[in-house]
Enzyme design. Structure first.
Site, short mmCIF file in Angstrom:
data_model
loop_
_atom_site.label_atom_id
_atom_site.label_comp_id
_atom_site.label_asym_id
_atom_site.label_seq_id
_atom_site.Cartn_x
_atom_site.Cartn_y
_atom_site.Cartn_z
N LYS A 68 0.86 -1.32 0.13
CA LYS A 68 -0.04 0.10 0.15
C LYS A 68 0.91 1.37 0.34
CE LYS A 68 -4.15 -1.60 2.37
NZ LYS A 68 -5.17 -1.31 3.24
N ASP A 101 -10.05 3.10 2.00
CA ASP A 101 -10.27 2.60 3.52
C ASP A 101 -10.89 3.91 4.53
OD1 ASP A 101 -9.08 0.22 3.20
OD2 ASP A 101 -7.19 0.76 3.74
P1 NDP Z 1 0.01 -2.55 11.04
O1 NDP Z 1 1.00 -3.48 11.34
O2 NDP Z 1 0.21 -1.23 10.15
O3 NDP Z 1 -0.22 -1.83 12.47
C1 NDP Z 1 -0.25 -2.76 13.60
C2 NDP Z 1 -0.74 -1.81 15.11
O4 NDP Z 1 -1.16 -2.68 15.79
C3 NDP Z 1 0.50 -1.07 15.55
O5 NDP Z 1 -0.18 0.11 15.98
C4 NDP Z 1 0.89 -2.01 16.66
O6 NDP Z 1 1.71 -1.41 17.74
C5 NDP Z 1 -0.32 -2.80 17.20
N1 NDP Z 1 -0.32 -3.96 17.76
C6 NDP Z 1 0.05 -4.98 17.21
N2 NDP Z 1 -0.29 -5.99 18.35
C7 NDP Z 1 -0.41 -5.34 19.17
C8 NDP Z 1 -0.82 -5.83 20.77
N3 NDP Z 1 -0.52 -7.09 21.08
N4 NDP Z 1 -1.14 -5.04 21.62
C9 NDP Z 1 -1.28 -3.69 21.28
N5 NDP Z 1 -0.84 -3.16 20.07
C10 NDP Z 1 -0.72 -4.04 19.10
O7 NDP Z 1 -1.36 -3.07 10.77
P2 NDP Z 1 -2.56 -2.25 9.95
O8 NDP Z 1 -2.47 -0.86 10.38
O9 NDP Z 1 -2.45 -2.48 8.55
O10 NDP Z 1 -3.79 -3.41 10.70
C11 NDP Z 1 -4.18 -3.48 11.67
C12 NDP Z 1 -5.47 -4.03 11.61
O11 NDP Z 1 -6.58 -3.32 11.04
C13 NDP Z 1 -5.67 -5.35 11.23
O12 NDP Z 1 -6.11 -6.31 12.42
C14 NDP Z 1 -6.31 -5.39 10.36
O13 NDP Z 1 -6.94 -6.72 9.90
C15 NDP Z 1 -7.21 -4.27 10.23
N6 NDP Z 1 -7.90 -3.78 9.10
C16 NDP Z 1 -8.97 -3.74 8.64
C17 NDP Z 1 -9.43 -3.39 7.57
C18 NDP Z 1 -11.00 -3.32 7.13
O14 NDP Z 1 -11.31 -3.04 6.17
N7 NDP Z 1 -11.76 -3.93 8.01
C19 NDP Z 1 -8.54 -2.53 6.58
C20 NDP Z 1 -7.37 -2.45 6.95
C21 NDP Z 1 -6.89 -3.00 8.12
P3 NDP Z 1 3.18 -1.22 17.59
O15 NDP Z 1 3.28 0.24 16.87
O16 NDP Z 1 3.45 -0.87 18.97
O17 NDP Z 1 3.57 -2.26 16.95
#
Ligand code: NDP
Length: 272
Positions: A68, A101
């Site tokens: 993306k 999105d």
């Molecule tokens: P990224 O990898 O860019 O970001 C992940 C985020 O999750 C970071 O802020 C990370 O924190 C945090 N995180 C991961 N594990 C944990 C944990 N155990 N406890 C607390 N925070 C945590 O992922 P995306 O933003 O691309 O995706 C995130 C979610 O959004 C996914 O679950 C995805 O399925 C969902 N999504 C849904 C869409 C839809 O259309 N419904 C579209 C796009 C995404 P840190 O910075 O500290 O690592």
């Protein structure tokens, strides 16, 4: 009959449910000359693949993880995609990449009757999904606070996303009086279904609407926490459908059959 081809690129891509959604929509509308495929594109051949798809008369494509951001090097990102920092939909006829999105999320909140204007909203996470969600909320008049596990990523969001929001700890966010909490973390995503980004030692605020962008599983641990605190919980299925519906409209110019797309997705998710 010449075929209008569209599709989704990612790496890996087998998990993508977008072909089901779009092909169900084409079938329902009798659009026999449209076809949506999934294409596995490794990161090292992204630029070449984009050129090839354009040359092979693709009308447009969706772009998913991990492309993306990188794909912005090969298409002209519109203002929205530039601010959000990610392209998830390309129209090859114009060469422009955009981000659906944001509207997918905002439209789904509206479909659930959730008010944003003037509301206090806590967003959990600071990755790609959070960028689209925070931007959409702030642009639609919400007061936004972001909580993220790592400070570094939260600070990066604050530096690069050109809308106002606060950074908070989870404890501060719990007492802030938010009416909506949006989970944009991947905590709780299948297969790690017992994980939640809301620590058990911080009481979940009472009567708050929780929107979890996760849709696999359909009901996350975090959604259960919200419901146990007398709140409403919504999962991310509608956001996925509506970002796809916006792409469908862009490519075809036809009003998307959102219910058909939703049913196709729910059928598939039910079968997983
Ligand atoms: P990224 O990898 O860019 O970001 C992940 C985020 O999750 C970071 O802020 C990370 O924190 C945090 N995180 C991961 N594990 C944990 C944990 N155990 N406890 C607390 N925070 C945590 O992922 P995306 O933003 O691309 O995706 C995130 C979610 O959004 C996914 O679950 C995805 O399925 C969902 N999504 C849904 C869409 C839809 O259309 N419904 C579209 C796009 C995404 P840190 O910075 O500290 O690592």
């Amino acid at each position: 009959m010449s075929i209008h081809r569209v599709g989704v690129i990612g790496w890996p891509i087998e998990h993508s449910l977008s072909p089901l959604m779009h092909n169900a929509a084409f079938a329902a509308l009798g659009m026999k000359d449209w076809q949506y495929d999934r294409m596995a594109i490794p990161p090292d051949v992204l630029g070449h693949s984009i050129k090839e798809l354009r040359n092979h008369d693709f009308v447009g494509i969706n772009v998913t993880v991990p492309h993306k951001e990188a794909v912005m090097r090969y298409v002209q990102a519109d203002n929205l995609a530039q601010v959000v920092g990610a392209v998830n939909t390309i129209d090859f006829r114009t060469g422009i990449g955009t981000n659906t999105d944001v509207s997918g999320f905002i439209d789904d909140l509206a479909a659930h009757g959730v008010t944003i204007k003037g509301a206090r909203v806590v967003v959990l996470g600071a990755g790609g999904a959070a960028r689209a969600v925070v931007y959409g909320l702030a642009q639609n008049g919400a007061e936004v606070a972001v909580v993220n596990r790592s400070l570094e990523r939260a600070l990066d969001l604050a530096r690069t996303l050109l809308v106002p929001f606060r950074l908070m700890t989870l404890t501060e966010a719990a007492d802030w009086g938010a009416s909506l909490i949006v989970n944009c973390t991947s905590a709780g995503l299948q297969p790690n279904v017992s994980v939640t980004p809301w620590h058990e030692d911080v009481p979940f605020p009472k009567g708050v609407t929780l929107y979890d962008t996760i849709y696999r599983p359909a009901r996350t641990s975090l959604m259960r926490q919200a419901e146990a605190a007398s709140g409403q919980a919504i999962n991310g299925t509608g956001m996925l459908v509506r970002q796809g519906a916006a792409a469908f409209k862009l490519w075809t110019g036809v009003e998307p059959p959102v219910e058909v797309m939703m049913d196709a997705l729910l059928d598939a998710l039910g079968g997983l």
